[in-house]
Design a protein around this motif. Sequence first.
Motif, PDB file in Angstrom:
ATOM      1  N   CYS A 163      87.445  32.752  42.664  1.00  0.00           N
ATOM      2  CA  CYS A 163      88.188  31.741  41.914  1.00  0.00           C
ATOM      3  C   CYS A 163      89.620  31.778  42.438  1.00  0.00           C
ATOM      4  O   CYS A 163      90.292  32.817  42.365  1.00  0.00           O
ATOM      5  N   VAL A 164      90.080  30.663  42.995  1.00  0.00           N
ATOM      6  CA  VAL A 164      91.327  30.651  43.754  1.00  0.00           C
ATOM      7  C   VAL A 164      92.300  29.635  43.181  1.00  0.00           C
ATOM      8  O   VAL A 164      91.948  28.463  42.978  1.00  0.00           O
ATOM      9  N   TYR A 165      93.540  30.093  42.953  1.00  0.00           N
ATOM     10  CA  TYR A 165      94.598  29.184  42.518  1.00  0.00           C
ATOM     11  C   TYR A 165      95.635  29.043  43.615  1.00  0.00           C
ATOM     12  O   TYR A 165      96.055  30.021  44.227  1.00  0.00           O
ATOM     13  N   ASP A 166      96.058  27.810  43.840  1.00  0.00           N
ATOM     14  CA  ASP A 166      97.146  27.541  44.771  1.00  0.00           C
ATOM     15  C   ASP A 166      97.860  26.275  44.319  1.00  0.00           C
ATOM     16  O   ASP A 166      97.263  25.415  43.655  1.00  0.00           O
ATOM     17  N   LEU A 167      99.136  26.170  44.684  1.00  0.00           N
ATOM     18  CA  LEU A 167      99.889  24.969  44.335  1.00  0.00           C
ATOM     19  C   LEU A 167      99.337  23.739  45.030  1.00  0.00           C
ATOM     20  O   LEU A 167      99.574  22.602  44.588  1.00  0.00           O
ATOM     21  N   ARG A 168      98.585  23.957  46.113  1.00  0.00           N
ATOM     22  CA  ARG A 168      97.954  22.856  46.847  1.00  0.00           C
ATOM     23  C   ARG A 168      96.437  23.011  46.749  1.00  0.00           C
ATOM     24  O   ARG A 168      95.797  23.565  47.663  1.00  0.00           O
ATOM     25  N   PRO A 169      95.837  22.558  45.674  1.00  0.00           N
ATOM     26  CA  PRO A 169      94.400  22.786  45.457  1.00  0.00           C
ATOM     27  C   PRO A 169      93.506  22.144  46.510  1.00  0.00           C
ATOM     28  O   PRO A 169      92.371  22.573  46.704  1.00  0.00           O
ATOM     29  N   THR A 170      94.001  21.123  47.202  1.00  0.00           N
ATOM     30  CA  THR A 170      93.164  20.491  48.228  1.00  0.00           C
ATOM     31  C   THR A 170      92.828  21.485  49.343  1.00  0.00           C
ATOM     32  O   THR A 170      91.748  21.421  49.925  1.00  0.00           O
ATOM     33  N   GLY A 171      93.752  22.405  49.636  1.00  0.00           N
ATOM     34  CA  GLY A 171      93.476  23.417  50.656  1.00  0.00           C
ATOM     35  C   GLY A 171      92.350  24.341  50.240  1.00  0.00           C
ATOM     36  O   GLY A 171      91.522  24.745  51.067  1.00  0.00           O
ATOM     37  N   VAL A 172      92.293  24.674  48.947  1.00  0.00           N
ATOM     38  CA  VAL A 172      91.215  25.518  48.442  1.00  0.00           C
ATOM     39  C   VAL A 172      89.887  24.764  48.517  1.00  0.00           C
ATOM     40  O   VAL A 172      88.855  25.320  48.909  1.00  0.00           O
ATOM     41  N   THR A 173      89.911  23.490  48.147  1.00  0.00           N
ATOM     42  CA  THR A 173      88.698  22.675  48.195  1.00  0.00           C
ATOM     43  C   THR A 173      88.161  22.578  49.614  1.00  0.00           C
ATOM     44  O   THR A 173      86.947  22.704  49.850  1.00  0.00           O
ATOM     45  N   GLU A 174      89.040  22.367  50.578  1.00  0.00           N
ATOM     46  CA  GLU A 174      88.619  22.276  51.975  1.00  0.00           C
ATOM     47  C   GLU A 174      88.033  23.597  52.454  1.00  0.00           C
ATOM     48  O   GLU A 174      87.030  23.620  53.173  1.00  0.00           O
ATOM     49  N   TYR A 175      88.664  24.703  52.057  1.00  0.00           N
ATOM     50  CA  TYR A 175      88.143  26.018  52.445  1.00  0.00           C
ATOM     51  C   TYR A 175      86.759  26.236  51.837  1.00  0.00           C
ATOM     52  O   TYR A 175      85.843  26.730  52.513  1.00  0.00           O
TER      53      TYR A 175
END
Length: 201
Positions: A161-173
Amino acid sequence: MTKARFIDGPTQVELFERHFEAFLAVLREALIEGSDNSPERTVHEFPLAHSPHGETHLKMLFMPGTYKQTIGFKLLGFPLPRDRRPSMVQGLSVVFDDDCSILAVLDARTLTSLRTACVTALGARYLAGSEVERIGVVGFGLQGRAHLAVLARMYAGARACVYDLRPTGVTEYARAHAGQIEVRVAQDPSDAARDADILIT
C-alpha cells in the motif's frame, strides 16, 4: 593499466537481480566488519551565474571509503534550492584496487538506491522475519521504488500500500509490476501505514 568499465543504471539493476543474494551477503559482511579508516565526507557549494531553472548554487558531496583491498569514492552533485528539481541529483562512484587501478565507474544514483534498499532488506530479514504480508510505503521516488522492488523480491506474495503526492506514479508502477506484487494506492500516509508489517518512509 586496465580500462575501467562504466556500469550504468540498467546494467546495475540487471546484475543486482541476477545476483541478489550474493549482493546481500557482501553488504552484510561489509556492515559487520565496518571500516576504521574512511575519512569524513566533504561538502562544497559553487555559485551558479546563469541557471535556466532558477537554482543559485551547485552542491557537491565527496564521500570516500575503503573495504578490504578496494578504495572508492562517491561524488554527488545537485542544484540548490533542491525543492525546484529534487530529482536532479547526479553522481558517479569510482572504485580502485590497492595499486590505484580503476576497477569500475558506476552511476551513483542507482548504486545508492540499491545499496540503501538492501540495508533495509537486511534489517527486515532479521527484525521482521519471513512472515511479511503487507508492506507500506510513504513516498515513492527513487528510494521508495527501490525499497519496494527489493522487499517484493524477498517477500513473494506480499501486498503493498503506497502513498505519494503523485498517485499517478504509483498507479503506473502497479500496472507495470502487476505480475510481481499487488500494489494499492493509499489515500494518505496513515492508510499506507495501517496494518503494515514493514513501513518504508
